[in-house]
Design an enzyme around this catalytic site. Structure first.
Site, PDB file in Angstrom:
ATOM      1  N   CYS A 128      -5.692   4.230   7.716  1.00 37.15           N
ATOM      2  CA  CYS A 128      -6.773   3.727   6.870  1.00 37.15           C
ATOM      3  C   CYS A 128      -7.507   2.528   7.476  1.00 37.15           C
ATOM      4  CB  CYS A 128      -6.275   3.423   5.460  1.00 37.15           C
ATOM      5  SG  CYS A 128      -4.745   2.499   5.390  1.00 37.15           S
ATOM      6  N   LYS A 205       5.446   4.838  -2.715  1.00 33.49           N
ATOM      7  CA  LYS A 205       4.281   3.946  -2.700  1.00 33.49           C
ATOM      8  C   LYS A 205       3.312   4.399  -3.788  1.00 33.49           C
ATOM      9  CE  LYS A 205       0.622   2.307   0.370  1.00 33.49           C
ATOM     10  NZ  LYS A 205       0.089   2.369   1.735  1.00 33.49           N
ATOM     11  N   LYS A 258       7.059   0.210  -3.178  1.00 35.94           N
ATOM     12  CA  LYS A 258       5.873  -0.639  -3.086  1.00 35.94           C
ATOM     13  C   LYS A 258       4.868  -0.264  -4.169  1.00 35.94           C
ATOM     14  CE  LYS A 258       2.061  -1.416   0.017  1.00 35.94           C
ATOM     15  NZ  LYS A 258       1.288  -0.803   1.046  1.00 35.94           N
ATOM     16  N   SER A 284       0.092  -7.839  -1.575  1.00 34.78           N
ATOM     17  CA  SER A 284      -0.963  -8.851  -1.530  1.00 34.78           C
ATOM     18  C   SER A 284      -1.409  -9.325  -2.909  1.00 34.78           C
ATOM     19  CB  SER A 284      -2.153  -8.302  -0.749  1.00 34.78           C
ATOM     20  OG  SER A 284      -2.641  -7.104  -1.338  1.00 34.78           O
ATOM     21  N   TYR A 323       4.476 -12.090   2.051  1.00 34.90           N
ATOM     22  CA  TYR A 323       3.610 -13.086   2.678  1.00 34.90           C
ATOM     23  C   TYR A 323       4.131 -14.497   2.443  1.00 34.90           C
ATOM     24  CZ  TYR A 323       0.787  -8.896   2.653  1.00 34.90           C
ATOM     25  OH  TYR A 323       0.361  -7.595   2.836  1.00 34.90           O
TER      26      TYR A 323
HETATM   27  C1  PBG Z   1      -1.948   0.977   4.373  1.00 28.53           C
HETATM   28  C2  PBG Z   1      -1.239  -0.089   3.625  1.00 28.53           C
HETATM   29  C3  PBG Z   1      -1.619  -0.737   2.436  1.00 28.53           C
HETATM   30  C4  PBG Z   1      -0.684  -1.756   2.220  1.00 28.53           C
HETATM   31  C5  PBG Z   1       0.257  -1.665   3.237  1.00 28.53           C
HETATM   32  N1  PBG Z   1      -0.091  -0.611   4.080  1.00 28.53           N
HETATM   33  C6  PBG Z   1      -2.817  -0.592   1.585  1.00 28.53           C
HETATM   34  C7  PBG Z   1      -3.136   0.675   0.934  1.00 28.53           C
HETATM   35  O1  PBG Z   1      -2.340   1.599   0.824  1.00 28.53           O
HETATM   36  O2  PBG Z   1      -4.285   0.731   0.511  1.00 28.53           O
HETATM   37  C8  PBG Z   1      -0.713  -2.749   1.099  1.00 28.53           C
HETATM   38  C9  PBG Z   1      -0.074  -4.048   1.384  1.00 28.53           C
HETATM   39  C10 PBG Z   1      -0.418  -5.145   0.433  1.00 28.53           C
HETATM   40  O3  PBG Z   1      -1.186  -4.981  -0.529  1.00 28.53           O
HETATM   41  O4  PBG Z   1       0.099  -6.251   0.666  1.00 28.53           O
HETATM   42  N2  PBG Z   1      -1.636   2.276   4.063  1.00 28.53           N
HETATM   43 ZN    ZN Z   2      -3.163   4.032   4.798  1.00 31.86          ZN
END
Ligand code: PBG
Ligand code: ZN
Length: 335
Positions: A128, A205, A258, A284, A323
């Site tokens: 991505c 996830k 996650k 995040s 973080y």
């Molecule tokens: C990419 C990815 C993401 C995160 C980690 N790897 C974002 C998403 O899936 O859009 C999120 C990490 C975070 O928000 O700290 N696939």
């Molecule tokens: Zn991704």
């Protein structure tokens, strides 16, 4: 005078174990330690770049020449592992910059390892950040819907994993939620002799609003639609067990849940069911909420963070991607 059993007042006094700080420590059931922390870092092309991410105060977009100092400082604090995200200077529909030998992550792995040889270097494996449409793999049209082409993404993920391993990555962490991704990556790694490179799969996830600040930082927001056709529905928990079971059957060595904070029940269920090394990603948006409230003086940042991460450990997480890692390392050191 003979012994008189006490009566008429509470015999059982849990507070007896809470009075002395040393005793409180000895009876503590859960420990948060710096050894369990993984620190995510965002790496960019360019020079002398250390730009603070507006929605993630204290986190930076780093160029390769500034990455070494950051990694060395983390190692100095006792942080054992980092997770690298690369942001390329060129995006296309297939995310081809992710596969280059001199790609941003491939270079960052070397920089990090040289700066801190003891550091465990984990790489996030996805497309991505590299696709111009911001989705986690190449797109295809199917029954009137444009969506990520699952099976076309698999060999690309395997190729990206091999490229990370060749650059020296210690652990590969695929985050794209493609069906069959762990098997494809395992076969790819093994085929190139990387039998001993473990896979930490983002097995569970969710399609979460908590990734907002990350997508700003990593410039990876989808340009249309969302990720709900590949990431999980927040309403589901049985499905989390099925996802984890599949990834383990495909060869995942460790699994991740996650986000973390709104999914502590999932961490607990996954841990109880599989008893494998389980990671929680304190994402995040969780970080941004704490930082925003702390900046206003509304909460005690140190206590909130330590309490929250302890909650994740208590829920069953063996390791936490966060973080807050450098702050936590400092706070734990101060005692
Ligand atoms: C990419 C990815 C993401 C995160 C980690 N790897 C974002 C998403 O899936 O859009 C999120 C990490 C975070 O928000 O700290 N696939
Ligand atoms: Zn991704």
């Amino acid at each position: 005078m003979p012994f008189q059993p006490a009566t008429g007042y509470p015999l059982h006094r849990p507070r007896r174990l809470r009075g002395h700080p040393a005793l409180r420590g000895m009876v503590a059931e859960t420990r948060l330690a710096v050894d369990d922390l993984i620190y995510p870092l965002f790496v960019y092309h360019g020079k002398d770049l250390r730009r603070e991410i507006p929605s993630m105060p204290g986190q930076y977009q780093l160029s390769l020449d500034r990455l070494g100092d950051e990694v060395a400082a983390a190692a100095e604090l006792g942080i054992p592992a980092i997770l690298l995200f690369g942001i390329p200077d060129h995006k296309d529909p297939r995310g081809s910059a992710a596969l280059r030998e001199d790609g941003i992550v491939q270079q960052a792995i070397g920089v990090a390892s040289r700066a801190a040889p003891s550091m465990l270097v984990i790489t996030d494996l996805c497309f991505c950040e590299y696709t111009d449409h911001g989705h986690c793999g190449p797109l295809a049209e199917s029954r009137g819907r444009t969506d990520v082409d699952n099976d076309a993404t698999l060999p690309l993920l395997a190729e990206q994993a091999v490229s990370h391993a060749q650059a020296g990555a210690d652990v590969i962490a695929p985050s794209g939620m493609m069906d069959g991704m762990v098997q494809a990556i395992r076969r790819g790694l093994d085929g190139f002799g990387f039998l001993d490179v473990p896979i930490l799969s983002y097995a569970v996830k969710y399609a979460s609003a908590y990734y907002g600040p990350f997508r700003e930082a990593a410039e990876s927001a989808p340009s249309f639609g969302d990720r709900r056709s590949y990431q999980m529905d927040p309403a589901n928990t049985d499905e989390a067990l099925r996802e984890a079971a599949l990834d383990l059957a495909e060869g995942a060595d460790m699994i991740m849940v996650k986000p973390a904070l709104a999914y502590l029940d999932i961490i607990r269920r996954v841990k109880d069911e599989f008893r494998v090394p389980t990671a929680a990603y304190n994402v995040s948006g969780e970080y941004a909420m704490v930082k925003a409230a702390a900046a206003r003086g509304w909460i005690d940042e140190r206590r909130i963070v330590l309490e929250t991460l302890t909650g994740m450990r208590r829920a069953g997480a063996d390791m936490i991607l966060t973080y807050h890692a450098p702050d936590v390392a400092r706070w734990l050191r101060q005692g």
